[in-house]
Design a protein around this motif. Structure first.
Motif, PDB file in Angstrom:
ATOM      1  N   SER A  75       0.804  -1.218   0.000  1.00  0.00           N
ATOM      2  CA  SER A  75       0.000   0.000   0.000  1.00  0.00           C
ATOM      3  C   SER A  75       0.838   1.269   0.000  1.00  0.00           C
ATOM      4  CB  SER A  75      -0.929   0.007   1.221  1.00  0.00           C
ATOM      5  OG  SER A  75      -0.171  -0.019   2.431  1.00  0.00           O
ATOM      6  N   ASP A  76       2.172   1.135   0.073  1.00  0.00           N
ATOM      7  CA  ASP A  76       3.022   2.325   0.103  1.00  0.00           C
ATOM      8  C   ASP A  76       4.236   2.141  -0.813  1.00  0.00           C
ATOM      9  OD1 ASP A  76       3.516   4.936   0.984  1.00  0.00           O
ATOM     10  OD2 ASP A  76       4.873   4.262   2.568  1.00  0.00           O
ATOM     11  N   SER A 253      -2.150  -7.254   3.035  1.00  0.00           N
ATOM     12  CA  SER A 253      -1.774  -5.910   2.596  1.00  0.00           C
ATOM     13  C   SER A 253      -0.645  -5.424   3.492  1.00  0.00           C
ATOM     14  CB  SER A 253      -2.982  -4.971   2.690  1.00  0.00           C
ATOM     15  OG  SER A 253      -2.623  -3.663   2.305  1.00  0.00           O
ATOM     16  N   TYR A 254       0.444  -4.969   2.883  1.00  0.00           N
ATOM     17  CA  TYR A 254       1.659  -4.613   3.621  1.00  0.00           C
ATOM     18  C   TYR A 254       1.918  -3.120   3.492  1.00  0.00           C
ATOM     19  CZ  TYR A 254       2.315  -9.617   3.951  1.00  0.00           C
ATOM     20  OH  TYR A 254       2.138 -10.948   4.226  1.00  0.00           O
ATOM     21  N   SER A 255       2.194  -2.480   4.633  1.00  0.00           N
ATOM     22  CA  SER A 255       2.234  -1.018   4.684  1.00  0.00           C
ATOM     23  C   SER A 255       3.638  -0.430   4.628  1.00  0.00           C
ATOM     24  CB  SER A 255       1.526  -0.521   5.955  1.00  0.00           C
ATOM     25  OG  SER A 255       2.166  -1.039   7.119  1.00  0.00           O
ATOM     26  N   THR A 257       7.125   1.039   3.309  1.00  0.00           N
ATOM     27  CA  THR A 257       7.461   1.788   2.098  1.00  0.00           C
ATOM     28  C   THR A 257       8.453   0.984   1.267  1.00  0.00           C
ATOM     29  OG1 THR A 257       7.135   3.897   3.234  1.00  0.00           O
ATOM     30  CG2 THR A 257       8.426   3.936   1.197  1.00  0.00           C
TER      31      THR A 257
END
Length: 633
Positions: A75-76, A253-255, A257
């Protein structure tokens, strides 16, 4: 807004990374015990879409969202620069090489090592697949010429251009081809396929059709698919989608960066390769891996009061014993914790999101897979009058395909064509058909509906049937009669079905009085959207707003609406209900529709009247609907 630029990307980037130094200056990567070592990695580079325009946009990008929901979605994730070309260099060489635009420098002017060269120098292999324009055949590796007159043999065309007619082209389509892929493959489509010049649905279909087979094969063959982007749609954040899918990828879902350097560093650590530049300080992706992989069960459809049997498939790279659990199963079904077999008799209609978990009993390593299990209600064909073009013998009559018994079957003569037909008793709105084939299956066939058993309308057609259990969803058609019309057998026998199941709901709008804000001509009247005929349609004038309205005859509770758009679709529209045809309540709003067939479920509203109120067309034409179908009570 897209920024116009020449279509340059992987092909240009690899072609310009040449004149490799004789001595590699980077330090070797330290052994990364937390990372797997895939047999194959395929990296698909898409172009110019924001994270939010892809992830969650299941209407326009259903397949990429399937990969995201069943794999690891970041997600980033971010690109390094605008426009595209510097990002390709970042992923392939660990640096943007000082480029700030997409004007390719002269061949040979960049003296930089690169991932393809690293792989080859350390005993691995690499290839790039491109479409429409010259792929990266001219990269100079340390031991290969890489010139215009002596291109490297590692690069492939996705589609053969005339200049290479007769050569082997195309991404593999079967297990043998996937197994023969190099260690790392980079793939990029043309402007339309990559989404740079084309739309999201077209790019999503290209990913599914080209790489979908490999994706599922990868899960059980220690391999990996990465779908990423060069950049977003030119925003300062450069926020782009990235999805990993395959063996050992833990769903979620992995946040954290990540960027192109992170992805390059991860690949280098997987194979113990030297670092190149900025990748040396990047953080590898280590938190998405598990020793356990679950094969995607896919969407399941079982009729009410039918028995179900689904064998879950899992692999534990650590060699442990897996235990299974599941949540969200339809009523009546259970999972065997030791074998992973889901079985039982379904006792309640509805749609469930099933989540299955496999756990290594010794180490605790686990993984999950989620899929939809539909129980659409009663099988409309069950025990209905059934006839066929032929029966092989009295032991295999037509009615055995609709008797609800999975141990009996219909079989035809050994000839083409053949058909099996069911009288549903009254006109029904069909949305799903399930065919359970015996060894005698149809390679080419059509599903057809009719109001009189004589004039037929095709609602599904295939020339590549594969037998087994085929669940055909998203169908649009109305009729009292339905048949499977086989034109080519897939085996030397006849056609043979254990079961021919038909599902649907009464269409509340069928043949009800229908009006519209405008009609393009008398050939496209409003009533054509509710006549149950998939070959007639309503079309409006070329203006906004426009509406199509149906009088349901009495107050109805609306739970779902199906819109079958012609090419002229509504990008922004509302579904509204009313008690008097004057005062309207909105029960669904769309602002970014992609057209096609849209099934809007979970609606809640009641009224005698219902309408589609379009506020923004998706094309330069008007609004045009093949069917406006309404479900409820």
């Amino acid at each position: 807004m897209r920024i116009p630029r020449p279509l340059v990307g992987l092909a240009s980037a690899l072609a310009l990374l040449c004149a490799i130094p004789a001595t590699l200056a980077a330090s070797p990567a330290a052994a990364a015990t937390s990372l797997p070592k895939p047999d194959h990695i395929v990296v698909v580079m898409m172009e110019n879409e924001n994270y939010d325009t892809i992830i969650g946009n299941t209407a326009q990008a259903p397949y990429i969202n399937h990969l995201a929901q069943s794999g690891a979605s970041f997600s980033d994730a971010h690109g390094e620069w605008h426009p595209s070309l510097p990002n390709y260099y970042a992923l392939l060489s660990g640096s943007t090489q000082g480029l700030t635009n997409s004007t390719p420098p002269a061949p040979g002017s960049i003296n930089a090592d690169n991932l393809p060269n690293e792989l080859i120098q350390h005993g691995y292999s690499f290839a790039s697949y491109g479409d429409e324009y010259t792929p990266a055949a001219f990269l100079r590796y340390a031991d290969l010429p890489g010139t215009a007159t002596a291109p490297n043999p590692v690069d492939k065309w996705l589609t053969c251009p005339p200049s290479v007619a007769g050569q082997a082209c195309g991404f593999p389509t079967d297990a043998a081809g996937y197994a023969a892929l190099p260690t790392v493959t980079f793939a990029h489509g043309n402007g339309a396929e990559s989404m740079h010049d084309g739309d999201i649905p077209g790019g999503d279909s290209w990913v599914k059709n080209t790489f979908g087979g490999y994706a599922e094969w990868a899960k059980t063959h220690n391999s990996l698919l990465v779908v990423t982007w060069d950049e977003d749609n030119f925003t300062p954040a450069n926020h782009m989608p990235t999805v990993f899918y395959g063996a050992g990828v833990r769903t979620g879902s992995y946040s954290e960066t990540i960027n192109h350097y992170s992805m390059l560093r991860t690949i280098e650590d997987m194979y113990g390769l030297p670092y190149l530049a900025n990748d040396a300080s990047a953080t590898p992706i280590t938190d998405i891996w598990s020793s356990v992989t679950i094969a995607d069960p896919g969407r399941q459809v079982t009729g009410l009061n039918y028995s179900a049997s689904l064998q879950l498939q899992g692999i534990d790279q650590a060699g442990g014993t897996l235990s299974w659990s599941a949540t969200g199963l339809p009523a009546g079904l259970t999972v065997n914790s030791s074998t992973g077999l889901i079985s039982g008799i379904v006792t309640s209609a509805g749609s469930s999101t099933v989540k299955v978990t496999a756990t290594d009993s010794a180490t605790g390593a686990s993984n999950t897979a989620s899929f939809t299990w539909e129980v659409p209600g009663a099988d409309l064909a069950r025990n209905r009058p059934t006839t066929a073009s032929s029966v092989y013998s009295a032991s295999y009559p037509a009615n055995q395909a609709t008797d609800g018994n999975p141990a009996t079957r219909w079989s035809s003569f050994f000839a083409d064509p053949q058909w099996i037909q069911v009288d549903l008793g009254s006109t029904q709105s069909i949305d799903t058909v399930k065919l359970s084939w015996e060894a005698g299956y149809a390679k080419a066939y059509q599903i057809q509906v009719s109001n009189d058993g004589t004039t037929w309308q095709t609602i599904h057609s295939t020339t590549n049937g594969r037998g087994g259990v085929e669940t055909l969803t998203g169908l649009v058609g109305d009729g009292r009669y339905i048949r499977m019309y086989g034109t080519q057998r897939g085996a030397p026998y006849g056609y043979s079905l254990w079961s021919f199941e038909v599902y649907g709901q009464p269409d509340l709008a069928y043949n009800r009085p229908t009006t519209a804000s405008s009609e393009y001509s008398a050939s496209y009247p409003a009533k054509s959207a509710t006549d149950g005929n998939g070959t007639t349609r309503w079309s409006s004038l070329y203006a906004d707003p426009q509406w199509l309205q149906v009088d349901l005859g009495s107050t109805r509770s609306v739970s779902a609406v199906k819109l079958a758009w012609q090419a002229a679709y509504g990008k922004a529209y509302q579904i509204q209900v009313s008690d008097d045809g004057t005062n309207w309540t909105t029960i669904h709003t769309a602002t970014n529709s992609g057209g096609g067939i849209e099934t809007l479920t979970g609606l809640s509203g009641s009224g005698r009247y219902i309408r589609m109120y379009g506020t923004q067309r998706g094309t330069g034409w008007g609004y045009s609907l093949w069917n406006f179908t309404v479900y409820g009570t």
